[in-house]
Each structure stands twice: as C-alpha cells, then as structure tokens.
Motif scaffolding. Structure first.
Motif, PDB file in Angstrom:
ATOM      1  N   LEU A 185       0.837  -1.209   0.000  1.00  0.00           N
ATOM      2  CA  LEU A 185       0.000   0.000   0.000  1.00  0.00           C
ATOM      3  C   LEU A 185       0.871   1.258   0.000  1.00  0.00           C
ATOM      4  O   LEU A 185       0.644   2.188  -0.777  1.00  0.00           O
ATOM      5  CB  LEU A 185      -0.908   0.000   1.228  1.00  0.00           C
ATOM      6  N   VAL A 186       1.869   1.252   0.890  1.00  0.00           N
ATOM      7  CA  VAL A 186       2.766   2.414   0.940  1.00  0.00           C
ATOM      8  C   VAL A 186       3.430   2.597  -0.413  1.00  0.00           C
ATOM      9  O   VAL A 186       3.557   3.711  -0.925  1.00  0.00           O
ATOM     10  CB  VAL A 186       3.818   2.228   2.054  1.00  0.00           C
ATOM     11  N   ALA A 187       3.804   1.465  -1.034  1.00  0.00           N
ATOM     12  CA  ALA A 187       4.539   1.536  -2.297  1.00  0.00           C
ATOM     13  C   ALA A 187       3.722   2.186  -3.389  1.00  0.00           C
ATOM     14  O   ALA A 187       4.253   2.872  -4.248  1.00  0.00           O
ATOM     15  CB  ALA A 187       4.978   0.139  -2.721  1.00  0.00           C
ATOM     16  N   ILE A 188       2.402   1.972  -3.365  1.00  0.00           N
ATOM     17  CA  ILE A 188       1.626   2.546  -4.469  1.00  0.00           C
ATOM     18  C   ILE A 188       0.950   3.849  -4.089  1.00  0.00           C
ATOM     19  O   ILE A 188       0.429   4.532  -4.961  1.00  0.00           O
ATOM     20  CB  ILE A 188       0.571   1.552  -4.996  1.00  0.00           C
ATOM     21  N   LEU A 189       0.933   4.181  -2.804  1.00  0.00           N
ATOM     22  CA  LEU A 189       0.212   5.384  -2.411  1.00  0.00           C
ATOM     23  C   LEU A 189       1.102   6.535  -1.943  1.00  0.00           C
ATOM     24  O   LEU A 189       0.652   7.671  -1.901  1.00  0.00           O
ATOM     25  CB  LEU A 189      -0.787   5.062  -1.301  1.00  0.00           C
TER      26      LEU A 189
ATOM     27  N   LEU B 136       7.980   1.190 -12.033  1.00  0.00           N
ATOM     28  CA  LEU B 136       8.877   0.058 -11.801  1.00  0.00           C
ATOM     29  C   LEU B 136       8.547  -0.619 -10.471  1.00  0.00           C
ATOM     30  O   LEU B 136       8.509  -1.851 -10.379  1.00  0.00           O
ATOM     31  CB  LEU B 136      10.321   0.560 -11.797  1.00  0.00           C
ATOM     32  N   ILE B 137       8.286   0.205  -9.459  1.00  0.00           N
ATOM     33  CA  ILE B 137       7.924  -0.352  -8.151  1.00  0.00           C
ATOM     34  C   ILE B 137       6.690  -1.220  -8.282  1.00  0.00           C
ATOM     35  O   ILE B 137       6.614  -2.343  -7.748  1.00  0.00           O
ATOM     36  CB  ILE B 137       7.696   0.799  -7.146  1.00  0.00           C
TER      37      ILE B 137
ATOM     38  N   TYR C  63      -2.099 -17.800   0.692  1.00  0.00           N
ATOM     39  CA  TYR C  63      -0.983 -17.324  -0.132  1.00  0.00           C
ATOM     40  C   TYR C  63      -1.506 -16.763  -1.448  1.00  0.00           C
ATOM     41  O   TYR C  63      -1.064 -15.721  -1.931  1.00  0.00           O
ATOM     42  CB  TYR C  63      -0.010 -18.469  -0.402  1.00  0.00           C
ATOM     43  N   LEU C  64      -2.451 -17.483  -2.011  1.00  0.00           N
ATOM     44  CA  LEU C  64      -2.965 -17.032  -3.304  1.00  0.00           C
ATOM     45  C   LEU C  64      -3.646 -15.680  -3.162  1.00  0.00           C
ATOM     46  O   LEU C  64      -3.532 -14.818  -4.036  1.00  0.00           O
ATOM     47  CB  LEU C  64      -3.936 -18.069  -3.873  1.00  0.00           C
ATOM     48  N   LEU C  65      -4.365 -15.517  -2.045  1.00  0.00           N
ATOM     49  CA  LEU C  65      -5.053 -14.241  -1.825  1.00  0.00           C
ATOM     50  C   LEU C  65      -4.039 -13.099  -1.710  1.00  0.00           C
ATOM     51  O   LEU C  65      -4.208 -12.035  -2.325  1.00  0.00           O
ATOM     52  CB  LEU C  65      -5.900 -14.346  -0.554  1.00  0.00           C
ATOM     53  N   VAL C  66      -3.005 -13.343  -0.937  1.00  0.00           N
ATOM     54  CA  VAL C  66      -1.978 -12.306  -0.780  1.00  0.00           C
ATOM     55  C   VAL C  66      -1.368 -11.981  -2.135  1.00  0.00           C
ATOM     56  O   VAL C  66      -1.199 -10.815  -2.508  1.00  0.00           O
ATOM     57  CB  VAL C  66      -0.892 -12.762   0.220  1.00  0.00           C
ATOM     58  N   ALA C  67      -1.085 -13.021  -2.909  1.00  0.00           N
ATOM     59  CA  ALA C  67      -0.495 -12.804  -4.227  1.00  0.00           C
ATOM     60  C   ALA C  67      -1.446 -12.012  -5.101  1.00  0.00           C
ATOM     61  O   ALA C  67      -1.045 -11.106  -5.831  1.00  0.00           O
ATOM     62  CB  ALA C  67      -0.167 -14.145  -4.876  1.00  0.00           C
ATOM     63  N   LEU C  68      -2.712 -12.310  -4.987  1.00  0.00           N
ATOM     64  CA  LEU C  68      -3.705 -11.606  -5.791  1.00  0.00           C
ATOM     65  C   LEU C  68      -3.749 -10.136  -5.420  1.00  0.00           C
ATOM     66  O   LEU C  68      -3.814  -9.253  -6.288  1.00  0.00           O
ATOM     67  CB  LEU C  68      -5.073 -12.267  -5.577  1.00  0.00           C
ATOM     68  N   ILE C  69      -3.735  -9.894  -4.103  1.00  0.00           N
ATOM     69  CA  ILE C  69      -3.779  -8.483  -3.667  1.00  0.00           C
ATOM     70  C   ILE C  69      -2.544  -7.747  -4.159  1.00  0.00           C
ATOM     71  O   ILE C  69      -2.621  -6.617  -4.638  1.00  0.00           O
ATOM     72  CB  ILE C  69      -3.907  -8.415  -2.130  1.00  0.00           C
ATOM     73  N   LEU C  70      -1.408  -8.413  -4.083  1.00  0.00           N
ATOM     74  CA  LEU C  70      -0.185  -7.771  -4.581  1.00  0.00           C
ATOM     75  C   LEU C  70      -0.322  -7.452  -6.066  1.00  0.00           C
ATOM     76  O   LEU C  70       0.059  -6.370  -6.530  1.00  0.00           O
ATOM     77  CB  LEU C  70       1.023  -8.680  -4.358  1.00  0.00           C
ATOM     78  N   LEU C  71      -0.896  -8.388  -6.794  1.00  0.00           N
ATOM     79  CA  LEU C  71      -1.072  -8.186  -8.234  1.00  0.00           C
ATOM     80  C   LEU C  71      -1.950  -6.977  -8.501  1.00  0.00           C
ATOM     81  O   LEU C  71      -1.632  -6.112  -9.321  1.00  0.00           O
ATOM     82  CB  LEU C  71      -1.675  -9.444  -8.849  1.00  0.00           C
ATOM     83  N   SER C  72      -3.100  -6.901  -7.765  1.00  0.00           N
ATOM     84  CA  SER C  72      -4.000  -5.776  -8.042  1.00  0.00           C
ATOM     85  C   SER C  72      -3.397  -4.465  -7.572  1.00  0.00           C
ATOM     86  O   SER C  72      -3.559  -3.439  -8.226  1.00  0.00           O
ATOM     87  CB  SER C  72      -5.363  -6.023  -7.400  1.00  0.00           C
ATOM     88  N   PHE C  73      -2.631  -4.500  -6.460  1.00  0.00           N
ATOM     89  CA  PHE C  73      -1.903  -3.298  -6.042  1.00  0.00           C
ATOM     90  C   PHE C  73      -0.994  -2.845  -7.170  1.00  0.00           C
ATOM     91  O   PHE C  73      -0.939  -1.665  -7.523  1.00  0.00           O
ATOM     92  CB  PHE C  73      -1.038  -3.612  -4.814  1.00  0.00           C
ATOM     93  N   GLY C  74      -0.283  -3.825  -7.715  1.00  0.00           N
ATOM     94  CA  GLY C  74       0.674  -3.492  -8.764  1.00  0.00           C
ATOM     95  C   GLY C  74      -0.013  -2.907  -9.980  1.00  0.00           C
ATOM     96  O   GLY C  74       0.437  -1.905 -10.541  1.00  0.00           O
ATOM     97  N   LEU C  75      -1.161  -3.513 -10.356  1.00  0.00           N
ATOM     98  CA  LEU C  75      -1.886  -2.993 -11.518  1.00  0.00           C
ATOM     99  C   LEU C  75      -2.357  -1.571 -11.268  1.00  0.00           C
ATOM    100  O   LEU C  75      -2.227  -0.688 -12.128  1.00  0.00           O
ATOM    101  CB  LEU C  75      -3.079  -3.903 -11.835  1.00  0.00           C
ATOM    102  N   TYR C  76      -2.908  -1.386 -10.067  1.00  0.00           N
ATOM    103  CA  TYR C  76      -3.390  -0.048  -9.721  1.00  0.00           C
ATOM    104  C   TYR C  76      -2.249   0.960  -9.834  1.00  0.00           C
ATOM    105  O   TYR C  76      -2.387   2.013 -10.468  1.00  0.00           O
ATOM    106  CB  TYR C  76      -3.952  -0.053  -8.299  1.00  0.00           C
ATOM    107  N   GLY C  77      -1.094   0.612  -9.224  1.00  0.00           N
ATOM    108  CA  GLY C  77       0.036   1.536  -9.241  1.00  0.00           C
ATOM    109  C   GLY C  77       0.529   1.791 -10.649  1.00  0.00           C
ATOM    110  O   GLY C  77       0.831   2.919 -11.027  1.00  0.00           O
TER     111      GLY C  77
END
Lengths: 178, 189, 108, 335, 371
Positions: free
Chosen positions: B32-36, C38-39, C13-27
């Motif tokens: 969250l911190v990384a993207i916000l 890049l982050i 684990y899959l859920l965490v990975a999924l959240i990371l993926l959507s975080f990444g897409l959002y960013g």
C-alpha cells in the motif's frame, strides 16, 4: 602484465612494513604525561605574565617611571603612583596587569631601567572569568614576600625628609589580588 | 498437502500463526505504501517492507533458500539501485500532475485493480486445490542447482544472457545520457 | 494432531499474491513516474513469485520447479530494474523529469 | 510435512542473549580499539574509569543515551529514525546462525551462509537511507559512496566465500566448520587467496579504515552519520562493531576452521570441551578484529576510485581465477 | 565572485568549510561538484581576519613584533626573523652581533623542522591516517622543548629583538640540539617506512595536483610548492640574508610536480635544516647576543622590503616609514596566500578526496592568509 603483479607484490609488502612499524611502537612504553597526576617540569626561562621582583629587603624595585606602560603595545599595564608631599621619588600605589590583552612580547621587562619586573613561572593559569586575569601585581608581590618569609617593609626615605605615615603606604592596594 | 503438528505444539502453532499474519500485514501494508506514498523514497521503502514480508511468506512455505535469495536480490540489489536512482535523479514531487488527469488515472487504476482481483480471485477460489500425487524431489539448494544445470539449463543460460545484456545496456544508456560533451579539465567526464 | 489456522492453506498465499497483483496494476496505471511504475511492476512480479512458490509447495509434484521459476523471476526483475533505472536516470539527465506521460518527445 | 522440534523459546532466549552479547561485545571492542590505537600512538588510552579504563565505554554509552536526539529540520523524520535501527538489527539476527561451538549455535540453517549474506545486504540500505534522509550534502555523498563501494566489493566477497562453499560442498555453517576439521581451508592455496580477498572486502563491508569512505572524516566530516546525535549515532556505532564480529566470525568459520585447532579436531563431549571450543572460536575472531584495528590505525584512507579499481581490477580477477582453479582442482583431484 | 549554480547543470554546490576538518582553520571553499568530481573550487577567505598590517601601522616596530608570530603559528620564528631583519635594515648604524645571528638561524631552522613535522601529521590526517601525527608530534615536542628553553614559549616565540635576540644559550642547550639532530636523523627512516613507501599513500598523492612550472610561476607560488615543481627558488639562496651564505646546504627540488613531489621536497628540507643546524651549532661564535647601541625609540625613514624563507615559502615585509615611531605603511607578503590562489585552477575536474590531498600538500596556515 608483469607490472601488475609487481605492483600488487610491492603494495602488500609496503603495507606489511607499515604494520611492522606501528606494531613496534605499540609494544613500547607510552610517552605521554598523565596531566593532573604528573606535571612536566617547566623550564625556568618560561615567559609567563609579569610580576614585580621582590628584593631581599622585602620591597619592589619599581620607581614608577612608566616605561613599561609606554612600551606595552597592548596597553595592559596600568601604574598608579603618587608623589608624597616633599618626597623626591614617586611612590607606587597600584600596578595592575590586564593579562587578557597581553601578547607576551616582553617589551616591558626589557625596557625596565631597574629590572623591577620579571616573568613569572605561572604555567597553570585558569580562571572562570576574564576578571580573574586582571592581576594586582603589588598585592601579588606582597604575597610572594610573605611566602618567602620576608617582611614587606617600605624603605625609609632619607632622614632629613619628613616621613609619611608608614603603615598606610603598604596597605593601600586592595588586599584581594590574583 | 496437509501440514499437521502433534497436539502438544499448539502454543507453537499459535505463535507461528501470529507471525504469519504479521508477515502478511507487512506485505500488504508495504505494498500500500509503495503505491500510495507521495514521496518516491517512501514508496521504495514500502516496497522493501513488502519484499521482506514476501520473503517471510517464502520461509513459511518452507523454502529458506528462496527467502534468502529474495532478500539478497530484491532488497540487497534491486531496491538499493532504486533508492540510488531516486537519489541520483531527484525526481520532482509527483503531485504536480494535473489533478483532473490524476483523478481519472486513479479511478482507472482502481477499476482495473478491482476487476482483476475479482476475476482472478473468483477463478482461484472456485477451484479446490489438491496436493500432487507424488513428490519426486526435495527443495534444497542442491536440488535446485541440479535442476538449473540439467533440465532448465537453457533457461538458466538465457537468464544469464539477459542479465549480461541488461548490465551492458544500462551502462551504455546511463553513460550516453550524461551531458552533451561536457568537459572538465580537458577530459570528458 | 492439530492444523494451523492460516499458514497451512494455499488460499491464503494465493489471496496475498492476488492483492499484490492488483496493487501493482493499480500503481502501474495511476502513478505517473517511471520509478513508481517500476515499483508497481516489482509488486506484480512478487505476486507471481508468491504464487509459484505456493503452488510449488502445495500442489506441484516436482519441488524444484517453482523455486527455479521464482529464481528466474528474480533475475528478470533485477535485469528489468537495471535497465529501467538507467533509462530513468538518462531521461532525467536530458529532460529533467521522469514522468512517463511526457516522454513523447524522446525521438531524437 | 511434520515439524519436529519447537525451538522457538530457545530462539527467543538466544536472541536476548545475543543482544546482550552484542552490547558487551561492542563495549569491549570500543575499549580494545581505543587501547590498541592508543598504544600504537604511544599514549595510554582510557585508564581513569574502572580498572584499565574498562568502564569508559559504559560511561560513554550512558552519555550517548543522555544526549539530546537532534533531528534536522529538513530531514525525513521517519526514515531518519529508521536507519540506525536498520543498521543495528540485521547483524544481530545474522549472528544467530554463527556456530560459536558445536552446540552453541542458536539456529543451524542449511543455507546459513546465504542467510548471513542476505542480512548483511541490509547494512548498505541503512547507510543509504541514513545519508539520504539527513538532508545534508556530506551525508548524501557518504551514502552514494557507500552504494558504489558496495557494488564493487560484494562481488569478490561472494566469490571468495563461494570458493570455500565449493571446496566444502555445503552452505551450512556447522557443516562447513566440521568439513575443515583440523585442516583449515586457509592452509590450501585456494583457501589462502580466498581468505585474503575475503578479509579485504570484509573490511570494506564494515566501512572501516582504510575503506571508511562513507564516513571519511577528513573529506565528508562524518559522512552518512554527520547529523546523528545521541543514541542514533550510538546505534550506528553498535552496528559497526557487530558487523566487525560478524565478518570475522564468518572468516573464522569458513577459512580458519571454526572452533578447531590447527591439525587437531576437537570432538570431545561435555560442557568443558564446548567451553574450550567457544573460547578458541572467539580467540580467532577477536584476533582478526585486532588485525582490523591494527590496520585501521596504520594506513591512510584509499580514494574512492582506487577502491573500485582495487575491487574490479585486482580482487575480482583474482577471486574468479581462484574459484575456477579450485573447481578444476576438485574435479581433477577430487577435493 | 562566487559563481551562482546553474540550475540546468548537474552540479551540487558544496560549502567545504568554514568549519571542516581538512581546511585547517576557518577557510571556506565553495565547491561545484558533479558527483565526486570538483568542477570548480573557489576559496573564500577572510573569516579570521585580524588586520595585522593595520596594527603594524599603529604600533611601533617593537610593539608589532609580538604580532608577527601569531600570523603563522607553525613557523613563528621565520616570521619574526623577517620582521626584525626589515627593521634592522632601516637602522644602518646597528651592528648585530654574529652570535645573535647564528642563534636566530638555529632557532628558525629548528622551527622549520617543527613546522614541517606539523604539516606532515596534518597532511596524513587529511589522507585518513591517524597515527603519523602522533609520531611527528613526538619529535616536534622535542624541538618545542628546546625552543621553550631558550625563548620561553612553545608556539609564539617572540625571541628576536632589534639588535639581537632576547636570551643567550648555554652549552647544555647546544648539546641538546645536537642530540636532537641525531635523534631526528634516526627517526626519518621510520617515517619513510610507515608512510612514504605505503602503497595507499603513494596512490593517493602520486600524479595528484599537478602544478606545472609555468603555473607555479604564474601564480607566484613559493616554498615547497614551487620547489616541488622543479624550480630551485629559495630566498635563502636567491636573495641571501643573515648568515645563510656561510652555510653549506642545498635547495631540494622535485621534478614530479605533484603532491608527492611537494611531500618529498619537505622531507628533503628537513634533512637540509638539520644540516644547517648542525653546522651553525658547531660554528656558533662566542660573544654578546645584543648589539651595544640599540636606539630606545626606533625612528626610521624610508622604505624597505625584506624577504625571508619561511616554512611555507617566501615571506616578505614591506615597511615604509616617515620618520615617526610607527610605520607609515606595512605590507606583508605571505606564502600561503599565493599558494592557495592556485587551488581554483588546479582542482578543476579532480575528485573531492584529491582536493583534500592537494590542500594538505600546500601546508596552508589560514591565519597567515587572513592576517
């Protein structure tokens, strides 16, 4: 290519030589003095602040001519003298040294016609305020005479002159000094 | 595959669970911190926290080797070069963007993120994952190394080639970008 | 015999990975800067790596494959980071800004 | 998957013990450093507080704790406070896997050496964000130097450790020590070259003179920790000394046979034997630290590009050739 | 004067000083850096300005003499020597006893050795070696003990007088000096082993700060800086004064032109100073140390320029008098000032660490520049 290896070899050797030197001194005795417990003897020629010379008779030699006052480039010497009624010579009533201004040039000592001032050996001078270094040299001389076991006696002027009250002359400077 | 413990280890399991949740929290909070984060350096630090959390999860999956590599490569190399780049480039505050466009972008990001999460999530949780029939090898570094140099040798060599090209390319790019023939003291810097 | 509440389940684990993926897409979509993007990519790759490892541990017949792939992902991430960062620095040197939107003029 | 031994309590206790050890170690090392440097410079060093000045460091630590923590106005406060902790915690965690004795080893990991290296990688991160967040140009210079230096020395460091790992064929620190037994790895030519390279790069890793470029007092005033006062500085200090013991402990376990005497393998059972082993291990580690201190107080500081030259042009080729030669030897002779 | 940073360029403006460990005082150097590379180094001086020249115009000659030692705390006696020689040249009747002149030279050369030892320690401190300064201070203390015994002070000696010197020496002191020369000669190889041969040291100073002959001449560098560039300019030989013509010594030069050249020259100078001391102490004539007829009040007329070789280079006193007790105009040409002005041209494009080494090799004494 040969140079490359030679430089590495020479470099490592030089580093080892350096380490040998420090190791050699590391095993030797220390050479510092542990100051508050040990004190290095001070040369008798040490030039400290000036002091009035105490003669064997228990008095100073100052004739209040003011040469030192004039010779001093920093103006740190102040002489107060009075000429008593009928007396030939001036009488010194105050000799103050503002040591905070002094640059230790020694001109005062060298110009003094009667060698009445000398360098003190006061090496360990400390103070908490600059007023600690405003020395009353007359009081210091009296104290020094006391420590030497000599009575502070003002020399009697020639008998034909009417003498001034003796006791006052000696005690006129402020008792608190250095 | 089922992980089971003898019942006298219940305290241990509880502690492990708490640690596990802590790692997940680290991962997600760091992400969250990384993207916000407004400041880029905070974002990189958030990423680092997230990466450490993922390394913890790898450890919980029983693969300490990968966990170590995660920290060694990601935290030790990738993140540090990121911090370094941030320091070198001193990027301007990112909020200087036009607020209108930024809002659209954020909305777009939220939509895409949620959509992906929903679709992939539904796919993931619709399926009942079951353990494989048989285990052919362990997961020690030795096994991974043997695997890398036998079955996956082509991929391994390709990766090393890619890395080499990446290094050369980044050096070339970073060097060429440097000034326009600026010379100091007679030699080009 | 007891089972751990959380860390024995692949779904976590899959859920965490999924959240990371959507975080990444959002960013990736919402952030303008090259380094921020890049982050975000790193977050996505981490989600992928976590997925690989989770499947590797829980369902794969060969325990080395997932780990190998995670290693490959890390190597790729490192290469990608090196390239992206050097591009970012080079662009910053030339244009004094590293937002991806404004890079259309980079044609010379 | 069945988990056998729940040694979490042991780990917690050991971590506490390790923190205590780290604090005493740093205190003693500071004292040793001051004494050694003093005697090299022909002065007595601390001798007032306690016998031979032993309590001097304790008093200094007290002073550091009592000092005001000053955070520069333009500093990034959270990161500024995080950096000292980050420089101090990872080395402690890494120490948990060091085999001080056969039994005195908190956690024997299969990938022990890798674990230590991955934690050691955080050190440079701490320096980097410390220098960056201080909002001081000197600190920034220190941080930048630290990274460039890190990239240069990490490679020969890893390569030299890889030689040892290749020779013994394991990543487990305990097994590495046992594999050497009485015949230390440093006795072989490959081991000797790898050891020298490791020692040099290890000094660079701990940021100590002659490689103290990130803090270079006469150039960058104090580099990355210019702005730190009180315990912030104290933690960096602790981190540095913990790193020193870590580097020398790795050197001891990988190259100097760990707790074994030369040509004598100590396999006895019981508390007494274990004590002897721990003492031997510590003696070796502290001897290496002594050499580090000795070098620090003898040599000038290298220049920045010279360190890079040294690493890229001397250490990396040597360690690569050394690694290749060791591999060929293993293949040809069989280790 | 100070360049404004150009925002389009990638330069970082770094203020090195006024408080910085390796500026040796309150010198500020404004650095324009590109990374570790120094694009421009602009020395900013004057933080410790005390108007010594003006004081010289207000005080009389004797009164000002105590001040000259304060300008260069490292080699105070050379500064005193120059001033006294300048004043004495305005008094043609004055006959300075030979013994006094010998004593002046012996003490000045001792002071030069002490000054070079101080520089040696400080230079190595700049390069990051902590130990050599304590070794060199050990030797320097021995010199200061000797000097204290005769002058009464350890740093600002105020030993010389118009017409002679303040105090005479005895046989013990001469023996002490000879013993010191012997001791110093035994110590020199140690320094070379510890420092000169050291590979790190050599890499730090070799080919760093290259001053060509033309550059050195253009900027008016003197002392070890110009001799390190291969020009044998030494006031003691080129404009002989005092008893130096009677003494046998050489002017060491180095063709290296870099920091190592200046380093070597200084070590050679220590050897030559030891030679001078040895010769002077054996030749030391008997007699008084003060002239017979020294005017109580010095009232001179005319102008005089007297140069001497101080530890850092050529030091000149220009004194113009109008017949009153104090000079009409006093100008002091100090060596460090000219040596520092070369810094801007010299340090273009070198590394920050090299800048520190270069400044260390100049042996800057900031109070001398900010006089």
């Amino acid at each position: 290519m040969l140079n490359y290896f030679k430089e590495i070899f020479v470099g490592i050797k030089s580093l080892l030589i350096g380490m040998k030197v420090t190791a050699f001194y590391g095993t030797k005795k220390t050479i510092t003095a542990h100051y508050p417990f040990e004190k290095i003897p001070i040369t008798p020629n040490f030039r400290g602040h000036i002091d009035l010379v105490v003669t064997k008779k228990g008095y100073h030699k100052c004739i209040s001519c003011g040469m030192c006052e004039r010779a001093c480039p920093s103006g740190c010497i102040t002489i107060e003298a009075v000429k008593p009624e009928g007396a030939k010579k001036k009488k010194l009533t105050g000799y103050t040294l503002d040591f905070t201004k002094c640059s230790l040039c020694g001109n005062c000592v060298e110009t003094c016609p009667t060698s009445a001032i000398k360098y003190s050996n006061d090496y360990y001078l400390v103070g908490t305020s600059r007023h600690d270094f405003h020395f009353d040299l007359l009081a210091r001389a009296m104290k020094a005479a006391e420590e030497m076991g000599i009575e502070w006696t003002e020399p009697v002027e020639k008998p034909k002159e009417p003498t001034e009250p003796q006791a006052e002359g000696g005690e006129s400077p402020a008792p608190a000094g250095a | 595959m089922d992980i089971t413990f003898s019942s006298d280890l219940s305290a241990y399991v509880a502690i492990a669970d708490v640690t596990f949740i802590a790692f997940i929290a680290m991962t997600l909070a760091g992400g969250l911190v990384a993207i916000l984060a407004k400041q880029l350096i905070h974002a990189v630090l958030g990423l680092i926290i997230s990466l450490i959390g993922v390394a913890g999860l790898y450890a919980f999956l029983g693969n300490y080797f990968i966990a170590s590599m995660q920290i060694l490569i990601y935290v030790g190399a990738v993140s540090i070069s990121m911090v370094f780049a941030v320091m070198l480039a001193r990027p301007p505050e990112e909020v200087k963007q036009k607020s209108m466009r930024l809002a659209t972008k954020i909305a777009l990001g939220v939509i895409v993120g949620l959509f992906t999460a929903a679709t992939v999530g539904s796919a993931v949780f619709a399926h009942r994952w079951s353990a494989a029939a048989k285990v052919t090898s362990g997961d020690t570094p030795v096994e991974i190394g043997i695997g890398l140099l036998t079955r996956n040798v082509l991929a391994f060599e390709l990766i090393s080639l890619v890395l080499l090209i990446a290094i050369i390319g980044s050096v070339v790019i970073a060097k060429r970008g440097r000034g326009t023939g600026k010379t100091v003291g007679g030699e080009e810097l | 015999m007891i089972q751990p509440t959380f860390f024995g389940n692949i779904e976590v684990y899959l859920l965490v990975a999924l959240i990371l993926l959507s975080f990444g897409l959002y960013g990736l979509i919402s952030r303008p800067g090259l380094i921020s993007m890049l982050i975000s990519v790193e977050l996505i790759l981490n989600g992928a790596g976590l997925n690989f490892m989770a499947f590797n541990t829980f369902t794969a017949p060969d325990k080395t494959e997932g780990a190998t792939f995670t290693l490959f992902v890390m190597g790729l991430a490192a290469a990608e980071a090196a390239i992206t960062l050097s591009i970012a620095v080079a662009i910053y040197r030339r244009f004094r800004l590293i937002t991806a939107d404004n890079l259309s003029g980079m044609k010379d | 998957m069945q988990i056998q031994s729940p040694n979490i309590l042991l780990i917690v206790v050991a971590a506490v013990v390790m923190v205590l050890y780290v604090f005493t170690n740093s205190a003693v090392l500071v004292w040793v450093e001051r004494k050694v440097s003093a005697h090299i410079q022909r002065r007595p060093g601390p001798f007032e507080v306690g016998p031979f000045g032993l309590l001097q460091t304790a008093i200094d630590g007290l002073k550091l704790m009592a000092k005001q923590l000053i955070i520069p106005a333009k500093a990034d406060k959270r990161i500024f406070m995080l950096a000292p902790v980050l420089s101090f915690v990872p080395p402690i965690a890494a120490l948990l896997t060091v085999p001080f004795g056969k039994v005195v080893q908190v956690q024997n990991l299969d990938i022990g050496i890798l674990f230590i290296l991955s934690l050691a990688a955080l050190n440079v991160l701490a320096i980097l964000i410390a220098g960056w967040s201080s909002a001081n140009k000197y600190s920034l210079f220190g941080a930048v130097r630290s990274v460039a230096q890190n990239i240069a020395y990490e490679i020969p460091l890893l390569l030299s450790l890889l030689t040892a790992v290749l020779w013994m064929g394991t990543l487990n620190l305990g097994e590495l020590v046992d594999a050497q037994g009485g015949f230390w790895f440093v006795f072989t030519p490959f081991g000797f070259i790898a050891f020298v390279i490791y020692f040099v790069t290890g000094m660079a890793e701990t940021n100590r003179a002659p490689f103290d470029l990130p803090e270079a007092e006469s150039e960058l005033t104090a580099g990355f920790h210019t702005e730190y006062s009180g315990m912030g500085f104290g933690l960096f200090f602790l981190g540095e000394y913990t790193n020193m013991i870590l580097v020398s402990a790795i050197a001891t376990s990988l190259f100097l046979g760990g707790y074994n005497l030369p040509f004598i393998t100590l396999n006895g059972e019981g508390i007494l034997w274990e004590l002897i082993r721990v003492l031997i291990f510590l003696a070796k580690a502290y001897f290496l630290i002594f050499v580090m201190i000795w070098m620090r107080w003898t040599f000038p500081r290298v220049r920045f590009d010279q360190l890079l030259n040294l690493c890229w042009k001397v250490l990396i080729p040597f360690s690569l050739v050394n690694l290749a030669a060791a591999a060929i030897w293993i293949k040809a002779v069989g280790g | 004067m100070i360049q404004k940073p150009d925002p389009t360029q990638e330069t970082l403006v770094l203020n090195m000083g006024p408080q910085h460990p390796s500026t040796h005082g309150v010198l500020r150097v404004v650095l324009h850096c590109d990374g570790e590379y120094v694009l421009d180094a602009e020395p900013v001086i004057g933080y410790g300005h005390r108007m010594h020249e003006l004081i010289g115009e207000v005080r009389d000659h004797r009164g000002f003499y105590a001040n000259v030692g304060r300008m260069d705390y490292g080699g105070a006696l050379s500064f005193g020597h120059g001033h006294i020689l300048a004043v004495e040249r305005m008094l043609p009747d004055l006959e300075v006893p030979e013994r006094a002149e010998y004593l002046r030279v012996i003490t000045t050369e001792l002071n030069r050795v002490a000054s070079h030892l101080l520089w040696f320690g400080a230079f190595l401190l700049d390069l990051g070696a902590f130990t050599p300064i304590l070794y060199s201070f050990d030797d320097r203390e021995a010199i200061l003990d000797l000097l204290e015994h005769v002058t009464g002070a350890r740093l600002t000696f105020s030993y010389m007088r118009v017409g002679g010197v303040a105090a005479d020496v005895d046989k013990d002191w001469c023996d002490g000096v000879i013993a010191f020369v012997k001791r110093m000669r035994e110590r020199v190889p140690m320094y070379h082993k510890l420092v000169t041969g050291n590979i790190i040291f050599r890499k730090r100073v070799e080919d760093v700060g290259h001053i060509t002959r033309d550059m050195a001449l253009k900027y008016g560098c003197t002392g070890p800086v110009i001799r390190g560039s291969g020009i044998p300019y030494d006031v003691r030989r080129s404009e002989p004064y005092s008893i130096y013509p009677e003494l046998d010594f050489e002017i060491p030069t180095s063709e290296r032109c870099d920091c190592m050249g200046r380093y070597n020259v200084r070590w050679e100078e220590i050897e030559q100073s030891l030679r001078i001391i040895e010769q002077a102490i054996t030749k030391l004539p008997e007699g008084p140390v003060m002239a017979d007829k020294v005017p109580k009040v010095i009232k001179a007329k005319g102008e005089v320029y007297q140069a001497v070789e101080a530890a850092r280079g050529s030091l000149g006193y220009y004194i113009a008098c109008d017949g009153t007790t104090s000079p009409y105009r006093m100008k002091i040409r100090v060596p460090s000032y000219s040596n520092l002005s070369i810094l801007k041209e010299l340090t273009r494009g070198i590394l920050l660490s090299d800048l520190v080494a270069v400044m260390g090799s100049f042996d800057l004494v900031i109070p001398e520049i900010d006089r």
